[in-house]
Design a protein around this motif. Structure first.
Motif, PDB file in Angstrom:
ATOM      1  N   THR A 114       0.840  -1.193   0.000  1.00 19.81           N
ATOM      2  CA  THR A 114       0.000   0.000   0.000  1.00 19.81           C
ATOM      3  C   THR A 114       0.877   1.245   0.000  1.00 19.81           C
ATOM      4  O   THR A 114       2.104   1.168   0.147  1.00 19.81           O
ATOM      5  CB  THR A 114      -0.898   0.028   1.244  1.00 19.81           C
ATOM      6  OG1 THR A 114      -0.060   0.126   2.413  1.00 19.81           O
ATOM      7  CG2 THR A 114      -1.757  -1.220   1.332  1.00 19.81           C
ATOM      8  N   GLY A 154      -7.203  -3.071   1.269  1.00 16.38           N
ATOM      9  CA  GLY A 154      -6.307  -1.983   0.915  1.00 16.38           C
ATOM     10  C   GLY A 154      -6.109  -1.861  -0.586  1.00 16.38           C
ATOM     11  O   GLY A 154      -6.551  -2.709  -1.367  1.00 16.38           O
ATOM     12  N   LYS A 155      -5.438  -0.799  -0.976  1.00 12.28           N
ATOM     13  CA  LYS A 155      -5.059  -0.574  -2.368  1.00 12.28           C
ATOM     14  C   LYS A 155      -3.566  -0.880  -2.484  1.00 12.28           C
ATOM     15  O   LYS A 155      -2.752  -0.205  -1.857  1.00 12.28           O
ATOM     16  CB  LYS A 155      -5.328   0.875  -2.774  1.00 12.28           C
ATOM     17  CG  LYS A 155      -6.789   1.280  -2.706  1.00 12.28           C
ATOM     18  CD  LYS A 155      -6.951   2.767  -3.042  1.00 12.28           C
ATOM     19  CE  LYS A 155      -8.410   3.182  -2.945  1.00 12.28           C
ATOM     20  NZ  LYS A 155      -8.581   4.639  -3.218  1.00 12.28           N
ATOM     21  N   TYR A 156      -3.245  -1.880  -3.286  1.00 16.76           N
ATOM     22  CA  TYR A 156      -1.872  -2.346  -3.401  1.00 16.76           C
ATOM     23  C   TYR A 156      -1.330  -2.029  -4.796  1.00 16.76           C
ATOM     24  O   TYR A 156      -2.043  -2.135  -5.804  1.00 16.76           O
ATOM     25  CB  TYR A 156      -1.798  -3.859  -3.163  1.00 16.76           C
ATOM     26  CG  TYR A 156      -2.207  -4.274  -1.769  1.00 16.76           C
ATOM     27  CD1 TYR A 156      -1.259  -4.392  -0.759  1.00 16.76           C
ATOM     28  CD2 TYR A 156      -3.529  -4.553  -1.466  1.00 16.76           C
ATOM     29  CE1 TYR A 156      -1.623  -4.784   0.522  1.00 16.76           C
ATOM     30  CE2 TYR A 156      -3.909  -4.932  -0.189  1.00 16.76           C
ATOM     31  CZ  TYR A 156      -2.949  -5.050   0.802  1.00 16.76           C
ATOM     32  OH  TYR A 156      -3.319  -5.429   2.070  1.00 16.76           O
ATOM     33  N   GLU A 209      -9.497   4.769   4.552  1.00 12.28           N
ATOM     34  CA  GLU A 209      -9.423   5.395   3.246  1.00 12.28           C
ATOM     35  C   GLU A 209     -10.027   6.785   3.241  1.00 12.28           C
ATOM     36  O   GLU A 209     -10.236   7.374   2.182  1.00 12.28           O
ATOM     37  CB  GLU A 209     -10.118   4.513   2.205  1.00 12.28           C
ATOM     38  CG  GLU A 209      -9.416   3.171   2.014  1.00 12.28           C
ATOM     39  CD  GLU A 209     -10.116   2.293   0.991  1.00 12.28           C
ATOM     40  OE1 GLU A 209     -11.148   2.717   0.446  1.00 12.28           O
ATOM     41  OE2 GLU A 209      -9.611   1.197   0.738  1.00 12.28           O
TER      42      GLU A 209
END
Length: 831
Positions: A114, A154-156, A209
């Motif tokens: 992330t 999450g954003k990976y 987020e």
């Protein structure tokens, strides 16, 4: 097509259909990525909606000239994962092409994380093979297996990196993967301080987020993914002595199923500030919180005028996920005004009207009489007494003049029910003809009822508008909001500062503000009101020590608008205080003149053939104090009181190169100057002027520095000699009446340079504004430090302003000559 040269890489773009009008920017990053960013995506990238790495084309680089003939798929956006929702493994593909005449063996590695550096666990995204051979003139496809595994939400982002047998990176492919979590309903219930549900109230919801919106605002329901959330809301209520604020928090709400959270104002506990002496909140009160989750951080702050007397916060358990801090900032002084009817029958906190005269520090004892209302006042029985009136409309100048003529000592206005009684008293401007006060409705009505029954009602007024002490408090709670929030101000946990505010002219008051902010804040962004302090006296100031940052700004008189951030005046550099620290601060203590203050973070240097010179126009005798010349158009200027139009200070600079002027400025010496190359002798002249009824010392200065400088390949400090002064002046900027006094002189370089060697000093004084000069006897105390004995000329008998002229030279030939007009006062002999 991406081209590679020895020094840089560029990408030529072939737009898709209908995209020919869109411009692109190519940016090469320090990590080796190459971004081709279309103009219509820039705003989304800047806002964080799109990640810049999605536009990384480094994987498409033609490395024929550098590492071989292999190209790879540039970017792969993997389908989102929702662990625990029956998501099965999915596949994607990375393609490698070898345009050479020999096969190439590649080793593959996948890494994603992330933005905050949290790694995606191994095994979630894996290549179908760790190695691949790409034949000559052939293409090989490698599958990417994606399985939920232990992936957390999450954003990976990351890369598939292809490495040759010798360890060099041949290509990399940018990957992105969004891992979602199961969703649940989060219902929020808010209750007021009486425990009643407040329908339609929607507290803030924050997650890893960012801000979370409500999916059903009528039902106060938000659909959220599993995870940790933070909720907050603020409410203001009326109180007998002003207002109160209730800050409600749920710092850690862990959602694993449909969840209901209740924020109850009745559960909030009061923030209690205990001080060594009686004190009340004045000026702005700040409430702040900071929450960190998964590396993301949010800060929130509220600002309240001192009508708010009480702050409550809802207790919470210690957070276990991330960090949390709750803080309040208080500015406390001696109570300004209190009232009590003899015998304790009625006590209340009145307020002065903004332009009311204040009682003396001894207060007043006045018998209260019923004088009707502001619409129909009757002062016949109020001579020598306190006239109590029910407020129906503004009393106006004519009515107050009638009260004064009738012999009324003071007027007390009983404020209407439901309206805040708070007002902002100010020390300058046209005053009312007599003290005019406001009383809260409940207590004022009780006082009138007592009077109308014919009972004795002698009101004792106490308090002071000239507080001899100040408590600058930053209460901090970390990890949780405790059941009891008690912050006790002591000399042990505080810095205790004896602050003197020198009187610089006619004004008996000054505006000042000590800005405070926590380490996670970039500035004190919500301290927006200046404070009043009388000049010519000392005030004892307790300041919270520890990791809170502080910066003090002081103006030499009252600024026209106190409800704005104080942006003009003398200030110090941001700093912290040590627990138990003791010290003194003297503001505007003469001589006030231009200099580079000790600790200045902006050095004056030469780099190449550019001189970067930063010299504040005004510094006083305290280390680290400095001020720019004030410009009337920007809230500053001198003479700005009692209806006077403000005027700007004068600050003129000129720079000479081997005797020839190469630069001039009407705005002081602050910035860059291009000069001829090579070594040369320089002279820098700086002239200032500031003259008004409120500024009678240091009314004009003339400073000349001489030094030698040549072209520098590296940044080098300029050898500008600085003069510091120690004059035994009092809070009125005057020395004693004795005929002789001693002036301390220090000669130094700016910070970061060796002390000057072989310094000589000459001090001259004038008691007639520079018409005649007398040289003072000077003695060396230590390296760079001298004392000079100043003697009043025999012909001067009364009060006289002393003008100083100092000349200092070091062994390297650097010099400074500084003249300070009317630097301080030498009173006439008492005899």
């Amino acid at each position: 097509m991406t081209q590679v040269s020895a020094h840089r890489r560029t990408a030529s773009v072939l737009p898709g259909p209908g995209r020919g009008h869109i411009p692109f920017r190519t940016l090469e990053q320090g990590d080796g990525s190459l971004t081709v960013l279309p103009a219509d995506a820039e705003a989304l990238v800047a806002a964080g909606t799109l990640d810049r790495r999605l536009f990384d084309v480094a994987g498409r680089v033609d490395l024929t000239a550098a590492a071989g003939p292999v190209t790879a798929t540039g970017t792969v956006v993997l389908d989102p994962l929702v662990p625990g929702r029956g998501t099965t493994r999915q596949k994607d593909t990375v393609r490698y092409t070898n345009t050479g005449d020999r096969p190439v063996d590649l080793r593959l590695d996948v890494r994603l994380a992330t933005d905050t550096g949290r790694r995606l666990p191994d095994g979630v995204v894996t290549p179908g093979t760790d190695t691949v051979r790409v034949g000559a003139g052939a293409t090989a496809e490698v599958p990417l297996d994606v399985t939920p595994g232990t992936a957390a939400r999450g954003k990976y982002f990351g890369y598939v990196t292809a490495t040759a047998a010798d360890g060099t990176t041949v290509a990399h492919t940018t990957l992105s993967l969004l891992v979602r979590a199961p969703e649940h309903r989060l219902t929020v219930v808010v209750r007021d301080r009486d425990g009643h549900v407040m329908p339609g109230v929607l507290p803030n919801i924050w997650g890893a987020e960012g801000f979370v919106d409500y999916t059903d605002r009528d039902a106060a329901v938000a659909t959220v993914e599993e995870g940790t959330y933070f909720l907050n809301a603020s409410f203001a209520y009326s109180a007998e002595d002003g207002e109160e604020v209730r800050e409600l928090f749920a710092p850690e709400v862990k959602v694993t199923q449909d969840t209901t959270v209740t924020l109850n104002a009745a559960d909030a506990t009061e923030v209690e500030i205990r001080t060594p002496r009686p004190a009340e909140q004045r000026s702005i009160l700040n409430v702040n919180w900071r929450r960190e989750l998964d590396g993301y951080r949010w800060s929130w702050g509220s600002m309240y005028f001192d009508a708010v007397k009480h702050v409550y916060a809802s207790p919470s358990p210690q957070v276990t996920d991330g960090s949390f801090e709750f803080s309040t900032r208080w500015q406390l002084t001696a109570p300004q005004l209190r009232a009590e009817v003899a015998g304790g029958a009625v006590r209340f906190t009145p307020y002065y009207e903004p332009t009311s005269p204040a009682f003396g520090d001894g207060g007043a004892r006045l018998r209260a009489v019923d004088a009707g209302s502001t619409a129909a006042p009757d002062f016949r029985a109020a001579r020598g007494k306190l006239a109590v009136l029910e407020y129906e409309s503004d009393p106006g100048d004519a009515m107050l003049a009638r009260a004064k003529a009738a012999g009324v000592k003071a007027v007390l206005l009983v404020w209407p029910r439901g309206q805040t009684v708070w007002s902002w008293w100010q020390p300058d401007g046209d005053r009312e003809p007599l003290p005019v006060l406001r009383a809260p409705h409940t207590q004022g009505t009780a006082l009138l009822a007592r009077v109308r029954k014919g009972r004795s009602a002698v009101v004792h007024f106490s308090g002071t508008v000239r507080s001899p002490y100040l408590y600058d408090v930053m209460q901090v709670a970390t990890g949780s909001v405790p059941e009891r929030i008690v912050h006790t101000v002591t000399e042990r946990e505080s810095a205790v500062i004896r602050a003197t505010y020198t009187r610089t002219g006619d004004s008996a008051w000054t505006s000042e503000q000590r800005f405070g902010w926590r380490p996670y804040q970039e500035t004190a962004w919500n301290n927006e009101t200046s404070r009043y302090v009388p000049v010519g006296r000392e005030r004892l100031e307790y300041v919270r020590a520890g990791d809170t940052l502080w910066s003090h700004t002081v103006h030499h008189n009252v600024v026209p608008d106190p409800h704005r951030r104080l942006q003009v005046g003398m200030r110090d550099l941001p700093h912290t205080y040590r627990p138990g620290q003791r010290g003194t601060e003297r503001w505007f203590s003469g001589p006030v003149r231009p200099s580079i203050p000790v600790g200045a973070p902006w050095p004056s240097v030469r780099h190449g053939d550019t001189l970067s010179v930063h010299i504040p126009e005004f510094t006083d005798s305290a280390p680290g104090h400095w001020s720019f010349a004030e410009v009337a158009d920007f809230g500053g200027g001198i003479g700005a009181r009692d209806g006077q139009e403000p005027v700007s200070d004068t600050a003129e600079a000129a720079l000479y190169h081997d005797g020839e002027q190469v630069f001039s400025s009407q705005h002081g010496m602050w910035g860059d100057v291009e000069v001829p190359g090579g070594a040369a002798d320089y002279r820098l002249d700086l002239r200032t002027s500031r003259t008004s009824d409120d500024w009678r010392f240091g009314t004009g200065t003339r400073t000349s520095w001489t030094f030698t400088s040549g072209t520098e390949t590296e940044e080098a400090e300029l050898p500008l000699l600085q003069v510091d002064y120690a004059v035994p002046v009092d809070a009125g900027n005057a020395v004693g009446p004795q005929r002789r006094h001693t002036v301390g002189i220090g000669v130094r370089m700016q910070d970061g340079m060796a002390a000057p060697r072989g310094v000589t000093v000459r001090l001259e004084t004038s008691y007639d504004d520079g018409h005649t000069w007398t040289r003072a006897r000077t003695e060396r105390v230590s390296t760079g430090r001298f004392t000079a004995t100043v003697e009043r000329p025999s012909r001067v008998h009364g009060d006289a302003a002393v003008t100083l002229r100092v000349t200092a030279t070091d062994a390297a030939g650097n010099s400074v000559r500084q003249t300070i007009d009317r630097a301080y006062l030498h009173p006439g002999s008492a005899s």
